[in-house]
Design an enzyme around this catalytic site. Structure first.
Site: not given
Ligand code: GLA
Ligand code: ZN
Length: 668
Positions: A109, A147-148, A308
């Site tokens: 990704r 995402n992140e 998360e």
């Molecule tokens: C991160 C990501 C998730 C997943 C988790 C666990 O925090 O945001 O998509 O990959 O880690 O690895």
């Protein structure tokens, strides 16, 4: 904005990984355990746009409405951290190029260039289609952008589009090339440029690099990521003005300036993994977990969500430790204690496929509820009424630690001494307070300081007149300030200042001078504080106090034995400490004693066993969290709670079972 007041617990859900016949059972189990929200779709680009311009949201419609029928709302993630194969094949220029010139490929990704105009357009299209479709959906309450952001992008991107974007950014910042040449000190090694179009990104060189160029590159990169987010925020705000927009941060991750990113968001989120397999001791230290939560709250100075929260073993190829009974609920409540208004667990069910097959969810691979399910369910039913009550409550902290992305960038470029790191220096001070139950906020360099009794400003390496006078005004007017080694060394362009001895612009407020320093690396120097002996490492400033400056600690070995290591200077109505070394725990403890006896800083709560104590306040009521981080039963003595009420267990006040948390409500 759509109401999300009743959302307290949720889970990250990937219905696309499972047969649709299972979804109903998932929704039922989620509802049964009291979950009110799911985050979905943040990596499902291909499922939503299987071919260019062909959209299929039918599966997502069905998932959202099924969950909705069980009273579960949805937060939608835009899928832009995972561009699909058709896109990469058709537009290979969207792939990122690292500093060695290697293009990173498809199969993981984050294989995207964040400046590429075509990729930005594809992002706008998918975000726009989603927003159009779900803006008025009663079950969709908000959005997570990408995402992140910053995760995996650390060495990206050096493609021609990014080079051009960097040049444009520099043109805007400097106006003309002579100013850039001056700011970067390009006379060194013949690095002068005749035009902005000659400037490169910071690719690997034969040897060495220009620290000023590196600093601009890091600031540019942070702005670029921010702008990448804005590209999507703008369109969602326009099409879906009644839904919130957020993003999942990663604590002290340092690629994008989170204060800046936060300005675009309604609130921020964080991803918390206490048992990450990467921690040397098998587990993140308690103070470090607390610091991550405090820094998250500090980015917008308001409550946040955990998007998360670990719900099982964390792992990819290799795995971290198995959470012990009670640990998962305890960590969820630790997040609440530091300001989380909602906890979303990662993830619903452990996946059978792909990179994260061993990143465990609430349900195991088999989908059969077990310990994690039961523990979280019990916790949710107990805690939900309290979550409702404390929503919006904030701590009222009197200590602030300045946390600056730009200072951190400068230390990443030149670490100063072996093993030296900006964040670990910051965390030493954080721990000094944590160990005494003194709660802290983190503050940006440009924030107002006057509400704080004490400001710790570690490593203010890059300095300018404005910042220096803000700090000295703060002390003059009664504030208390801790300055440290490597302060006032450079200007904003990462050029060493030469007008005065160190700490340069901070000499007056600190009441000291440094003419010599010793970069110790991992070597140690002895330190003397009264009768006590401690250790310093990494760095030793030989501190020369002005006449009216007190010496708090002295070196007790090396040729500078007897010289000052820590000083205290009364300046106006406040005091300024200068700490010239990185100490061991004992040195910080003694420093804190000196600070306490010269300020009004006091926690009121003695540290007891492994109990962390934090509070949130709202409308004259304070909620005190006592968190047992150990697997043993621990007692705490009554600490002036009087007849205060314990909200989760009532009569058991005074004793915490392993990993138990008490919440004590007290009117002020
Ligand atoms: C991160 C990501 C998730 C997943 C988790 C666990 O925090 O945001 O998509 O990959 O880690 O690895
Ligand atoms: Zn690029």
């Amino acid at each position: 904005m759509k109401d999300y007041d009743n959302i307290h617990f949720g889970v990250d859900y990937y219905p696309e990984h499972w047969p649709e016949e299972r979804w109903k059972e998932d929704a039922r189990l989620m509802a049964e355990m009291g979950l009110g929200v799911v985050r979905m779709a943040e990596f499902s680009w291909h499922k939503m746009e299987p071919r260019e311009g062909v959209f299929d949201f039918s599966w997502l419609d069905r998932a959202i409405s099924l969950l909705g029928s069980y009273g579960i709302k949805t937060v939608l993630g835009t899928p832009t951290a995972a561009p699909p194969a058709w896109m990469v094949n058709k537009y290979p220029e969207i792939l990122p190029v690292d500093s060695k010139g290697i293009t990173h490929g498809f199969g993981g990704r984050h294989h995207d260039c964040q400046s590429n105009a075509l990729y930005r357009e594809r992002c706008r299209i998918i975000a726009g289609k989603m927003a159009e479709r779900y803006a008025d959906n009663e079950n969709v309450i908000g959005w997570q952008i990408d995402n992140e952001l910053g995760n995996s992008h650390s060495d990206f991107c050096h493609c021609s589009s990014c080079r051009k974007a960097f040049q444009d950014w520099l043109r805007k910042k400097y106006g003309n090339i002579d100013s850039l040449n001056k700011a970067w000190g390009t006379a060194f090694w013949s690095q002068e440029y005749n035009d902005f179009s000659e400037v490169y990104t910071t690719k690997v060189t034969a040897v060495g690099e220009n620290p000023s160029q590196m600093l601009d590159w890091k600031c540019f990169h942070s702005d670029l990521i921010n702008d990448f987010a804005k590209n999507q925020v703008d369109i969602i705000r326009k099409l879906a003005p009644n839904q919130f927009i957020t993003h999942n941060y990663m604590g002290f991750s340092d690629l994008v300036d989170y204060y800046e990113l936060g300005k675009q968001l309604d609130f921020v989120c964080h991803d918390q993994y206490p048992l990450g397999y990467w921690y040397p001791g098998g587990k993140c230290e308690n103070y470090d977990l607390a610091a991550q939560l405090d820094v998250i709250r500090s980015f917008k100075k308001k409550p946040f969500w955990i998007m998360e929260q670990e719900s099982g073993i964390a792992g990819s190829g290799s795995m971290g430790r198995l959470p012990k009974p009670g640990q998962i609920p305890m960590w969820a409540l630790q997040s609440v204690a530091h300001g989380a208004d909602a906890i979303v667990f990662f993830r619903w069910r452990t996946c059978t496929q792909g990179t994260e097959q061993y990143w465990h969810g609430i349900l195991p691979h088999s989908g059969i509820p077990g310990r994690s399910y039961d523990e979280i369910k019990t916790m949710i039913s107990k805690v939900t009424p309290v979550m409702k009550e404390i929503k919006g409550a904030m701590p009222n902290n009197k200590v602030g630690i300045i946390y600056s992305f730009k200072q951190n960038f400068a230390f990443q470029i030149q670490t100063q001494s072996v093993g030296f790191s900006y964040i670990s220096q910051l965390l030493k001070y954080y721990k000094m307070f944590y160990d005494k139950n003194i709660p802290v906020d983190f503050i940006a360099e440009n924030e107002r300081l006057c509400g704080y009794e004490l400001v710790v400003a570690p490593l203010l390496y890059l300095m300018n007149e404005n910042m220096a006078s803000k700090l000295s005004d703060y002390v003059e007017n009664g504030g208390n300030l801790v300055l440290t080694l490597r302060s006032g060394v450079k200007d904003d362009n990462n050029i060493c200042m030469s007008d005065a001895a160190l700490p340069g612009l901070l000499s007056k407020v600190s009441g000291c001078k440094i003419l010599e320093y010793d970069p110790l690396g991992s070597q140690k120097v002895e330190i003397e504080v009264g009768e006590k002996r401690c250790i310093g490492t990494r760095w030793a400033d030989i501190v020369l106090p002005d006449g009216d400056t007190e010496v708090v600690a002295r070196y007790a070995s090396e040729f500078y034995k007897g010289e000052a290591a820590i000083t205290r200077h009364k300046f106006g109505r406040g005091s300024c400490w200068y700490v010239g070394t990185e100490g061991d725990e004992e040195l910080y403890e003694l420093l804190l004693m000196d600070i306490k006896s010269n300020t009004k800083i006091n926690s009121g709560f003695n540290k007891q066993a492994d109990i962390e104590i934090v509070s949130r306040e709202k409308s004259g009521v304070s909620y005190l969290f006592l968190i047992n981080h150990s697997d043993k039963e621990v007692s705490y003595t009554e600490m002036g709670f009087g007849s205060a009420e314990e909200l989760l267990y009532g009569e058991r006040l005074g004793k915490l079972a392993p990993f138990e948390v008490h919440i004590i409500k007290k009117s002020k």
